[in-house]
Write an enzyme that holds these catalytic residues in place. Structure first.
Site, PDB file in Angstrom:
ATOM      1  N   LYS A 190       0.856  -1.185   0.000  1.00  0.00           N
ATOM      2  CA  LYS A 190       0.000   0.000   0.000  1.00  0.00           C
ATOM      3  C   LYS A 190       0.890   1.232   0.000  1.00  0.00           C
ATOM      4  CE  LYS A 190      -3.094   2.641   3.026  1.00  0.00           C
ATOM      5  NZ  LYS A 190      -3.888   2.664   4.277  1.00  0.00           N
ATOM      6  N   GLU A 240      -8.336  11.994  13.182  1.00  0.00           N
ATOM      7  CA  GLU A 240      -7.521  10.835  13.552  1.00  0.00           C
ATOM      8  C   GLU A 240      -6.555  11.109  14.700  1.00  0.00           C
ATOM      9  OE1 GLU A 240      -4.602   7.473  11.463  1.00  0.00           O
ATOM     10  OE2 GLU A 240      -5.468   9.076  10.264  1.00  0.00           O
ATOM     11  N   GLU A 284      -7.728  -2.326   3.363  1.00  0.00           N
ATOM     12  CA  GLU A 284      -6.915  -1.132   3.605  1.00  0.00           C
ATOM     13  C   GLU A 284      -6.817  -0.846   5.101  1.00  0.00           C
ATOM     14  OE1 GLU A 284      -6.845   3.658   2.531  1.00  0.00           O
ATOM     15  OE2 GLU A 284      -8.243   2.346   1.477  1.00  0.00           O
ATOM     16  N   GLU A 416     -12.029  10.815  -4.174  1.00  0.00           N
ATOM     17  CA  GLU A 416     -11.868  10.715  -2.725  1.00  0.00           C
ATOM     18  C   GLU A 416     -11.102  11.907  -2.167  1.00  0.00           C
ATOM     19  OE1 GLU A 416      -9.429   7.964   0.439  1.00  0.00           O
ATOM     20  OE2 GLU A 416     -10.630   6.924  -1.064  1.00  0.00           O
ATOM     21  N   LYS A 420     -12.284  14.802   0.506  1.00  0.00           N
ATOM     22  CA  LYS A 420     -11.552  15.116   1.735  1.00  0.00           C
ATOM     23  C   LYS A 420     -11.166  16.596   1.787  1.00  0.00           C
ATOM     24  CE  LYS A 420      -9.610  10.505   2.495  1.00  0.00           C
ATOM     25  NZ  LYS A 420      -8.409   9.648   2.417  1.00  0.00           N
TER      26      LYS A 420
END
Length: 433
Positions: A190, A240, A284, A416, A420
């Site tokens: 990834k 986060e 993911e 995406e 964001k």
């Protein structure tokens, strides 16, 4: 309990005491009445002194407004070593940001700190000198004489006259193609690739006003603002947590996997349920979980991974798994080294993904995807510096990234990062904030 004005007067009176003509560290603190205290962000950004650092925990329980630097630290290691030298003063906090490259930080021991924890608020003044506390008390008096009353946060009507992406959409597709090839060749599992977008306005942008507007609408987020000087700031509203430590107890999380939000609650719930079941997003997220657990296992006890949750934000929804454990010793420098950058902002294997980013992204991440927060003897908390922007006079650089794994589609990933970035972008392109 005191208003900010009275607390400042009490600090000035306290500085008239006799201080040792010798090295040392001392904190003076007075309680504030929350009903009378001005908004910490408005108070902080009304001041003509720098640096300024604002930070609010995502549940709203902890808030910091730090002003002026008694001592700077270029790495978290040196900041932690300083705290260890003064282990008898557990209430001292060091605040600031760590870059994407965790070897670089902008951390400082504030001269003055407006601190709210739960239902209590305090105004704290730090004195420090490696030669004479007496001399530093005089410097602190001069500092307090420059403090101004809080002003209302500015309202701005912004006119955007230019926009540029790094990379632009065609180059993004090429970049994703290179990443997928590297994944197919088993060089990577990834990689998280980001885009920077520069917006140019006709007038200078108020970082404080921008932060206040984001704080109003981006709920369930950490809010942070690092003002380096009158022309340069870095800010964001991030969902986060990187880590939270209370004594030896450690809380971290894997936030990876994304779907759009929707203003209709049922439509949003349907999208969230899809996210919980989607194979690509689950893979993911689990890559991040496994990486965090692997990094932690040598320095912690048992690790608990909680069931997945959907975190609903203003423009997007994320998949999150919380990870709880206990450290063998309360070492924040070790936490930073283990956890930053996570697979959610860099990729796997970490070193290979970091190199791929350095060689292929057409901009320097600097503070983006680093971390923002504070550390002290008893506790520390840093959020990942996502959904963020750099403000330089009339230029705002927005950042957004996407995790690329086997099966990723370049156009879907572009959408995406558009979603964001919209969390902050829409605030700049509205009539006013």
């Amino acid at each position: 309990m005191n208003s900010v004005v009275i607390a400042l007067q009490q600090l000035q009176l306290a500085l008239n005491a006799e201080f040792a003509d010798a090295p040392g560290l001392k904190q003076l603190s007075f309680a504030l009445n929350l009903s009378n205290a001005s908004d910490a962000l408005a108070w902080l950004t009304s001041q003509p002194l720098y640096p300024q650092f604002y930070w609010q925990q995502r549940n709203g329980d902890d808030e910091i407004a730090a002003l002026g630097a008694v001592r700077h630290f270029e790495t978290l290691n040196t900041a932690r070593a300083f705290l260890d030298d003064y282990a008898d003063q557990p209430t001292i906090r060091i605040t600031g940001v760590n870059a994407f490259d965790p070897a670089k930080s902008f951390l400082f021991l504030p001269r003055l700190e407006w601190r709210r924890t739960g239902g209590g608020a305090f105004l704290c003044l730090q004195l420090y000198s490696d030669t004479s506390l007496q001399d530093d008390a005089r410097a602190a008096q001069q500092f307090l004489e420059q403090i101004l009353p809080a002003k209302q946060l500015p309202l701005q009507r912004l006119n955007c006259v230019g926009e540029q992406h790094f990379p632009a959409e065609p180059e993004w597709q090429q970049l994703i193609g290179r990443a997928i090839t590297a994944i197919e060749e088993h060089q990577l599992d990834k990689v998280v690739l980001a885009r920077a977008t520069d917006l140019q306005f006709t007038t200078a942008v108020s970082a404080a006003g921008f932060m206040a507007a984001s704080r109003r609408v981006n709920l369930n987020c950490y809010h942070f603002l690092m003002v380096f000087d009158a022309s340069h700031a870095f800010l964001g509203s991030s969902p986060e947590r990187l880590w939270r430590r209370i004594d030896n107890a450690l809380r971290t999380e894997a936030l990876a996997g994304t779907v759009a939000n929707h203003p209709d609650d049922h439509r949003a719930w349907t999208l969230g349920q899809w996210l919980l079941k989607d194979d690509k997003n689950q893979r993911e997220n689990m890559l991040v979980v496994e990486d965090i657990c692997q990094r932690l296992q040598k320095t912690v006890g048992a690790i608990d991974v909680l069931p997945p949750q959907v975190v609903r934000l203003r423009k997007v929804q994320h998949l999150r798994r919380c990870i709880w454990t206990d450290l063998t010793q309360p070492d924040d420098a070790a936490c930073l080294a283990m956890l930053q950058p996570t697979a959610a902002v860099a990729g796997l294997p970490r070193d290979v993904a970091h190199d791929f980013i350095a060689q292929n992204e057409p901009f320097e991440r600097e503070w983006y995807a680093g971390s923002a927060g504070y550390l002290s003897q008893r506790q520390a908390e840093f959020c990942v510096a996502l959904r963020s922007a750099k403000v330089t006079n009339n230029i705002v650089r927005l950042y957004a990234g996407a995790g690329i794994v086997a099966g990723s589609d370049a156009m879907e990933e572009w959408q995406e990062i558009e979603n964001k970035a919209a969390g902050l972008r829409t605030l700049l392109t509205k009539a006013a904030f």
